[in-house]
Design a protein around this motif. Structure first.
Motif, PDB file in Angstrom:
ATOM      1  N   ALA A  49      -5.799  13.906  76.703  1.00  0.00           N
ATOM      2  CA  ALA A  49      -6.083  13.588  78.112  1.00  0.00           C
ATOM      3  C   ALA A  49      -6.644  14.793  78.867  1.00  0.00           C
ATOM      4  O   ALA A  49      -7.357  14.622  79.863  1.00  0.00           O
ATOM      5  N   GLN A  50      -6.366  16.008  78.412  1.00  0.00           N
ATOM      6  CA  GLN A  50      -6.877  17.208  79.082  1.00  0.00           C
ATOM      7  C   GLN A  50      -8.200  17.681  78.479  1.00  0.00           C
ATOM      8  O   GLN A  50      -8.754  18.682  78.910  1.00  0.00           O
ATOM      9  N   CYS A  74      -8.545   8.806  71.814  1.00  0.00           N
ATOM     10  CA  CYS A  74      -9.691   9.261  72.613  1.00  0.00           C
ATOM     11  C   CYS A  74     -10.320   8.101  73.375  1.00  0.00           C
ATOM     12  O   CYS A  74     -10.666   8.227  74.553  1.00  0.00           O
ATOM     13  N   ASP A  76      -8.875   5.398  74.393  1.00  0.00           N
ATOM     14  CA  ASP A  76      -7.960   4.960  75.459  1.00  0.00           C
ATOM     15  C   ASP A  76      -8.153   5.735  76.751  1.00  0.00           C
ATOM     16  O   ASP A  76      -7.966   5.184  77.833  1.00  0.00           O
ATOM     17  N   VAL A  77      -8.499   7.016  76.651  1.00  0.00           N
ATOM     18  CA  VAL A  77      -8.664   7.840  77.857  1.00  0.00           C
ATOM     19  C   VAL A  77     -10.117   8.278  78.063  1.00  0.00           C
ATOM     20  O   VAL A  77     -10.389   9.171  78.858  1.00  0.00           O
ATOM     21  N   VAL A  79     -12.382   9.906  76.154  1.00  0.00           N
ATOM     22  CA  VAL A  79     -12.769  11.255  75.740  1.00  0.00           C
ATOM     23  C   VAL A  79     -13.753  11.124  74.587  1.00  0.00           C
ATOM     24  O   VAL A  79     -13.525  10.362  73.650  1.00  0.00           O
TER      25      VAL A  79
END
Length: 127
Positions: A49-50, A74, A76-77, A79
């Motif tokens: 997430a970061q 990845c 899911d968020v 990225v």
């Protein structure tokens, strides 16, 4: 009359060139799938997430068991994921094909290189 390329190569025009690329301030997480333990994979999944980008490295015929878990996390968020497949001299076409089939569904970009020495250049390009 000078061509456009020749004119752009003159010292007078050189002052307008960017001398060094601007910092990107991107957070890139890198994992070597061949060397990663389950704990390494779980740590990466917790840090996704970061991140702005996750770069997975694997040799042709290597360990791709964590690719789908990392790719799903990845996705899911939102990225981005890139994969570098390292094809050494001993890699067969079948091993390369199998590895590409396993990483491609989870990677926005796949790069096949002929040795690990290219990986440093690829990582430098993300700075």
């Amino acid at each position: 009359m000078q061509s456009e390329s020749a004119r752009m190569s003159t010292a007078a025009e050189a002052r307008f060139r960017i001398q060094s690329p601007p910092p990107t301030n991107r957070t890139v997480k890198v994992i070597d799938l061949d060397a990663a333990s389950d704990a390494d994979v779980m740590r990466l999944i917790g840090e996704i997430a970061q991140a702005d980008l996750v770069l997975m490295m694997v040799r042709a015929g290597g360990n791709t068991t964590a690719v789908s878990a990392i790719g799903t996390a990845c996705s899911d968020v939102r990225v981005m994921t890139h994969t570098v497949v390292i094809r050494d001299d001993s890699a067969t076409e079948a091993a390369l094909s199998k590895t590409l089939g396993q990483v491609r569904p989870w990677s926005l970009m796949v790069v096949v290189v002929n040795g690990r020495d290219y990986v440093d250049d690829i990582l430098r390009s993300f700075r």
